[in-house]
Design a protein around this motif. Structure first.
Motif, PDB file in Angstrom:
ATOM      1  N   LEU A 225      36.789  34.971  36.389  1.00 57.87           N
ATOM      2  CA  LEU A 225      35.400  35.008  37.162  1.00 57.87           C
ATOM      3  C   LEU A 225      35.615  34.471  38.260  1.00 57.87           C
ATOM      4  CD1 LEU A 225      32.373  35.841  37.680  1.00 57.87           C
ATOM      5  CD2 LEU A 225      31.657  33.825  36.383  1.00 57.87           C
ATOM      6  N   GLY A 226      35.963  32.988  38.147  1.00 61.26           N
ATOM      7  CA  GLY A 226      36.145  31.860  39.290  1.00 61.26           C
ATOM      8  C   GLY A 226      37.181  32.558  40.233  1.00 61.26           C
ATOM      9  N   VAL A 227      38.339  32.894  39.766  1.00 60.26           N
ATOM     10  CA  VAL A 227      39.204  33.506  40.550  1.00 60.26           C
ATOM     11  C   VAL A 227      38.834  34.819  41.632  1.00 60.26           C
ATOM     12  CG1 VAL A 227      41.438  34.524  40.602  1.00 60.26           C
ATOM     13  CG2 VAL A 227      41.228  32.691  39.307  1.00 60.26           C
ATOM     14  N   PHE A 228      37.972  35.734  40.831  1.00 61.55           N
ATOM     15  CA  PHE A 228      37.623  36.761  41.522  1.00 61.55           C
ATOM     16  C   PHE A 228      36.547  36.543  42.686  1.00 61.55           C
ATOM     17  CE2 PHE A 228      34.049  40.132  42.143  1.00 61.55           C
ATOM     18  CZ  PHE A 228      34.639  41.076  42.132  1.00 61.55           C
TER      19      PHE A 228
ATOM     20  N   ALA B 281      40.997  40.060  45.026  1.00 61.24           N
ATOM     21  CA  ALA B 281      40.330  39.572  44.009  1.00 61.24           C
ATOM     22  C   ALA B 281      40.444  40.381  42.561  1.00 61.24           C
ATOM     23  CB  ALA B 281      38.637  39.432  44.479  1.00 61.24           C
ATOM     24  N   ILE B 282      40.092  41.412  42.635  1.00 63.54           N
ATOM     25  CA  ILE B 282      40.490  42.090  41.100  1.00 63.54           C
ATOM     26  C   ILE B 282      41.794  41.962  40.575  1.00 63.54           C
ATOM     27  CG2 ILE B 282      40.512  44.496  40.177  1.00 63.54           C
ATOM     28  CD1 ILE B 282      38.370  45.251  41.957  1.00 63.54           C
ATOM     29  N   GLY B 283      42.846  42.169  41.495  1.00 62.07           N
ATOM     30  CA  GLY B 283      44.307  42.009  41.009  1.00 62.07           C
ATOM     31  C   GLY B 283      44.459  40.308  40.458  1.00 62.07           C
ATOM     32  N   MET B 284      44.073  39.382  41.196  1.00 59.77           N
ATOM     33  CA  MET B 284      44.153  37.925  40.802  1.00 59.77           C
ATOM     34  C   MET B 284      43.676  37.949  39.795  1.00 59.77           C
ATOM     35  SD  MET B 284      46.764  37.206  42.766  1.00 59.77           S
ATOM     36  CE  MET B 284      46.811  35.524  42.345  1.00 59.77           C
ATOM     37  N   SER B 285      42.438  38.362  39.597  1.00 62.29           N
ATOM     38  CA  SER B 285      41.333  37.986  38.396  1.00 62.29           C
ATOM     39  C   SER B 285      41.836  38.420  37.362  1.00 62.29           C
ATOM     40  CB  SER B 285      39.939  38.439  38.765  1.00 62.29           C
ATOM     41  OG  SER B 285      39.167  38.528  37.616  1.00 62.29           O
ATOM     42  N   ALA B 286      42.526  39.682  37.173  1.00 60.46           N
ATOM     43  CA  ALA B 286      43.106  40.217  36.072  1.00 60.46           C
ATOM     44  C   ALA B 286      44.412  39.492  35.665  1.00 60.46           C
ATOM     45  CB  ALA B 286      43.368  41.779  36.258  1.00 60.46           C
ATOM     46  N   LEU B 287      45.205  39.037  36.463  1.00 63.52           N
ATOM     47  CA  LEU B 287      46.356  38.214  36.255  1.00 63.52           C
ATOM     48  C   LEU B 287      46.079  36.924  35.686  1.00 63.52           C
ATOM     49  CD1 LEU B 287      48.643  38.999  39.401  1.00 63.52           C
ATOM     50  CD2 LEU B 287      49.014  39.717  36.917  1.00 63.52           C
TER      51      LEU B 287
END
Length: 389
Positions: A278-281, A367-373
């Motif tokens: 969540l924070g990363v997103f 945001a979505i990609g980095m959040s998933a990773l």
């Protein structure tokens, strides 16, 4: 409870019955007669009816009747009834619809529930929405309302749309912004925001198509309800959740607050991974200026680890901003027309302004990609370091 016991509770707790009515000549008499079996503390609001409602009400000189010159909506009628109830010295008001769907002999359900409550409470009748005869649009609307009420208050209920309710008159807000059907959503949400418990009690319901007259206008009223929920959600995220967070901080000792509301050391690895994701997103999203507020609010709402979410959101610290912007523009390039190749152009604010759509699209993809990773990496790492049983 016996009828005598119910009458005694109504008297001791200073309860009145508020009946808003608009063109319900087929069922109004039955509703009033049913309520009179338990109490004469009735306030009926004739909301500009054009049928025989005025003549029916004239046959009940023992009850309080308020006649409005024109129809202005159920919410306005209820507000009028509440004001009169407070002026008359009542502490609680039970609202019952005059279209015949509610059973007056369910009044003991409310009085008995009130006796067992240690504090003032708002009670909502819980109807069986799966029984035969219930319109599908009513069942869907109720589920829709239940979800948003939970989102806005954190309270899970099975029925938030029933008009059969008991209100603590001195705990509900004094001023309101909605005059029609959406009023019944506004009042329970804003009362819950005042930390008043809101609970369901079981009641029966009758949908008789030959007698029941519904004044709900699907498109217009559903639109008004959607607009109201949009506003309530915004207030929840921007004000209510941060307010509750600060309130918990002041209420608890620092050690207890740190453990329960911040560190949440007993949270699962999955929860911690979601917190970082969540924070990363939020950190990679284009919502500059609101990152911290959104991160804390959403972490509280979804019961995630606030500290981990906040720390993770700081991927957007000033030294990293140029790289985030460049990556966003690069990822958003395939979705816009024209020359959007940033590799051949100087990165500056003029470029961002001219390619705002490209940047916004790209930043959400990033945001979505980095959040998933981040979720995958965190979950794998935590399960390696501290496997859960």
């Amino acid at each position: 409870m016996t009828r005598t016991e119910v009458q005694q509770v109504i008297s001791e707790k200073k309860i009145c019955i508020v009946i808003p009515t608009y063109n319900n000549e087929k069922t109004l008499k039955r509703v009033i007669d049913g309520v009179l079996e338990y109490t004469g503390n009735i306030i009926a609001i004739n909301d500009g009816s054009t049928d025989s409602t005025p003549q029916i009400l004239k046959n009940y000189p023992q009850i309080e009747v308020i006649s409005l010159p024109e129809n202005r909506g159920k919410g306005n009628a209820l507000k009028t009834g509440f004001r009169k109830a407070i002026e008359s010295g009542y502490a609680y008001a039970v609202t019952i619809d005059s279209d015949g769907q509610h059973y007056p002999d369910d009044l003991p359900v409310f009085t008995e529930a009130l006796l067992y409550e240690k504090e003032e409470v708002l009670l909502i009748g819980n109807r069986n929405m799966s029984q035969d005869g219930i319109p599908k649009k009513s069942s869907f609307g109720n589920r829709f309302s239940n979800f948003w009420f939970w989102f806005e208050t954190g309270i899970r209920l099975e029925d938030t749309q029933s008009g059969y309710r008991l209100y603590p008159l001195h705990k509900i807000p004094k001023k309101y912004f909605t005059p029609k059907f959406e009023f019944e959503i506004e009042i329970i949400v804003r009362t819950a925001w005042r930390r008043v418990p809101v609970k369901n009690v079981p009641v029966r319901v009758l949908y008789d198509p030959e007698e029941r007259v519904s004044h709900f206008r699907p498109f217009r009223d559903f639109t008004r309800i959607s607009i109201l929920n949009t506003i309530l959600v915004a207030i929840t995220l921007v004000y209510i959740i941060p307010r509750n967070f600060i309130h918990n901080f002041r209420k608890k000792s620092f050690k207890r607050f740190l453990k329960e509301d911040v560190l949440e050391s007993d949270g699962s690895n999955r929860t911690k991974a979601f917190s970082i994701a969540l924070g990363v997103f939020i950190g990679f999203s284009p919502l500059w200026g609101f990152h911290t507020l959104l991160t804390i609010s959403l972490a509280v709402l979804f019961r995630l680890n606030k500290v981990l979410a906040f720390v993770a959101s700081n991927v957007s610290l000033p030294p990293f901003i140029p790289f985030i912007i460049a990556a966003s523009l690069f990822l958003g390039a395939p979705f816009v027309e024209g020359d959007s190749n940033i590799l051949s152009r100087e990165l500056n604010f003029e470029l961002i302004k001219n390619n705002l759509v490209q940047y916004v699209i790209g930043s959400f993809i990033l945001a979505i990609g980095m959040s998933a990773l981040s979720w995958i990496a965190t979950f794998v790492f935590l399960n390696t370091v501290s496997p859960e049983k």
